[in-house]
Enzyme design. Structure first.
Site, PDB file in Angstrom:
ATOM      1  N   ASN A 116     -67.356 -14.179   3.050  1.00 28.78           N
ATOM      2  CA  ASN A 116     -67.263 -14.318   1.597  1.00 28.78           C
ATOM      3  C   ASN A 116     -68.258 -15.384   1.158  1.00 28.78           C
ATOM      4  O   ASN A 116     -68.653 -16.235   1.955  1.00 28.78           O
ATOM      5  CB  ASN A 116     -65.840 -14.742   1.214  1.00 28.78           C
ATOM      6  CG  ASN A 116     -65.655 -14.842  -0.287  1.00 28.78           C
ATOM      7  OD1 ASN A 116     -66.137 -13.976  -1.045  1.00 28.78           O
ATOM      8  ND2 ASN A 116     -64.973 -15.875  -0.748  1.00 28.78           N
ATOM      9  N   HIS A 118     -68.577 -18.305  -1.831  1.00 32.50           N
ATOM     10  CA  HIS A 118     -67.758 -18.996  -2.830  1.00 32.50           C
ATOM     11  C   HIS A 118     -68.622 -20.032  -3.544  1.00 32.50           C
ATOM     12  O   HIS A 118     -69.359 -20.773  -2.893  1.00 32.50           O
ATOM     13  CB  HIS A 118     -66.568 -19.676  -2.142  1.00 32.50           C
ATOM     14  CG  HIS A 118     -65.674 -20.373  -3.105  1.00 32.50           C
ATOM     15  ND1 HIS A 118     -64.765 -19.706  -3.898  1.00 32.50           N
ATOM     16  CD2 HIS A 118     -65.562 -21.686  -3.447  1.00 32.50           C
ATOM     17  CE1 HIS A 118     -64.124 -20.574  -4.666  1.00 32.50           C
ATOM     18  NE2 HIS A 118     -64.588 -21.783  -4.410  1.00 32.50           N
ATOM     19  N   SER A 145     -70.996 -21.772  -0.776  1.00 34.65           N
ATOM     20  CA  SER A 145     -70.674 -21.722   0.651  1.00 34.65           C
ATOM     21  C   SER A 145     -70.503 -20.291   1.117  1.00 34.65           C
ATOM     22  O   SER A 145     -69.809 -19.503   0.467  1.00 34.65           O
ATOM     23  CB  SER A 145     -69.340 -22.452   0.918  1.00 34.65           C
ATOM     24  OG  SER A 145     -69.332 -23.764   0.403  1.00 34.65           O
ATOM     25  N   ASP A 154     -60.108 -19.121   0.469  1.00 39.76           N
ATOM     26  CA  ASP A 154     -61.353 -19.901   0.475  1.00 39.76           C
ATOM     27  C   ASP A 154     -61.318 -20.992   1.551  1.00 39.76           C
ATOM     28  O   ASP A 154     -61.970 -22.031   1.418  1.00 39.76           O
ATOM     29  CB  ASP A 154     -61.628 -20.540  -0.902  1.00 39.76           C
ATOM     30  CG  ASP A 154     -61.770 -19.505  -2.008  1.00 39.76           C
ATOM     31  OD1 ASP A 154     -62.295 -18.412  -1.729  1.00 39.76           O
ATOM     32  OD2 ASP A 154     -61.351 -19.780  -3.139  1.00 39.76           O
TER      33      ASP A 154
HETATM   34  C1  GRF Z   1     -70.494 -15.385  -7.291  1.00 40.16           C
HETATM   35  O1  GRF Z   1     -70.574 -16.585  -7.998  1.00 40.16           O
HETATM   36  C2  GRF Z   1     -69.754 -15.585  -5.993  1.00 40.16           C
HETATM   37  O2  GRF Z   1     -69.947 -16.855  -5.449  1.00 40.16           O
HETATM   38  C3  GRF Z   1     -68.315 -15.432  -6.425  1.00 40.16           C
HETATM   39  O3  GRF Z   1     -68.340 -14.416  -7.387  1.00 40.16           O
HETATM   40  C4  GRF Z   1     -69.615 -14.361  -8.008  1.00 40.16           C
HETATM   41  C5  GRF Z   1     -70.123 -12.970  -7.815  1.00 40.16           C
HETATM   42  O4  GRF Z   1     -71.310 -12.748  -8.522  1.00 40.16           O
HETATM   43  N1  GRF Z   1     -67.493 -15.141  -5.273  1.00 40.16           N
HETATM   44  P1  GRF Z   1     -72.112 -11.387  -8.288  1.00 40.16           P
HETATM   45  O5  GRF Z   1     -71.129 -10.255  -8.628  1.00 40.16           O
HETATM   46  O6  GRF Z   1     -72.570 -11.343  -6.877  1.00 40.16           O
HETATM   47  O7  GRF Z   1     -73.227 -11.436  -9.289  1.00 40.16           O
END
Ligand code: GRF
Length: 224
Positions: A116, A118, A145, A154
């Site tokens: 993932n 984050h 991260s 997370d």
């Molecule tokens: C990103 O900020 C990611 O860190 C979080 O959700 C957002 C997704 O953005 N988990 P995208 O859909 O990849 O533009």
């Protein structure tokens, strides 16, 4: 034996999204320009209207929707999502803006092979609205991260982080954009390391280049 050690190249990935899909877009670009030896075998969204689905279709990638609103509960949704993912037999499941809390059964099923991204310097600022919370706390630094997913929200081991400064006059949108630019760099990079067999995550913990990773690898924003 670790998954990384048994993986054949290119790495096959299922990417899970819920929305915009800009991280998905960054991963597709790196694959297309030859930087990332991987293949996205499917993009799966829990929202039919996710813009990232169109991005995937344009790139010729298979898409699926498992709409969480059609299920009576988390267990039913997660088991359908698992069946959908497993049909593509990916090496790794890559969550890229996938906005669902997953059941333990789902997380166990993809143990050691789900990642993932984050938008914070984990373990700080788990959960939602990280940019607003970072600004409200008056932090000087923020970031993103890439981590493996475990049962703790997370909370799985962090492989790679990018750090950006919080600048005077920042508001959420400007800070989020600065972080997102780094996300687009570190997620494909982390996947590239996986594809190269440099990362190992198993019952023995997280390893990088044959050494246990004590702290996340960290990049400073090159734009500083
Ligand atoms: C990103 O900020 C990611 O860190 C979080 O959700 C957002 C997704 O953005 N988990 P995208 O859909 O990849 O533009």
């Amino acid at each position: 034996m670790s998954v990384a050690a048994t993986t054949t190249h290119p790495l096959s990935l299922v990417v899970l999204i819920s929305g915009r899909g800009s991280n998905l877009g960054a991963i597709i670009e790196r694959i297309e320009d030859g930087e990332l030896p991987a293949r996205i075998v499917a993009v799966v969204s829990n929202r039919p209207a996710a813009a990232g689905l169109e991005l995937a279709r344009t790139a010729g990638i298979e898409t699926r929707v498992v709409d969480h609103t059609a299920f009576s509960g988390r267990d039913a949704f997660d088991s359908e999502l698992m069946a959908c993912i497993d049909a593509f037999r990916p090496d790794y499941v890559v969550m890229a803006g996938f906005m669902r809390i997953l059941t333990d059964a789902f997380i166990d099923h993809y143990r050691y092979r789900m990642l993932n991204i984050h938008p914070s310097l984990l373990p700080a600022y788990r959960g939602l609205d990280t940019h607003a919370r970072v600004l409200a706390a008056g932090e000087r630094w923020h970031g993103a991260s890439v981590h493996f997913v475990t049962g703790e929200l997370d909370g799985g081991p962090v492989l790679l982080q990018a750090r950006v400064p919080v600048l005077a006059g920042d508001e959420v949108e400007r800070l989020a954009a600065r972080v997102l630019e780094q996300e687009h760099y570190i997620y494909p990079l982390a996947l590239r390391w996986l594809a190269q067999g440099r990362v190992r995550f198993d019952a023995g913990g997280l390893w990088f280049d044959d050494a246990p990773l004590q702290h996340p690898l960290r990049l400073e924003a090159l734009t500083l």
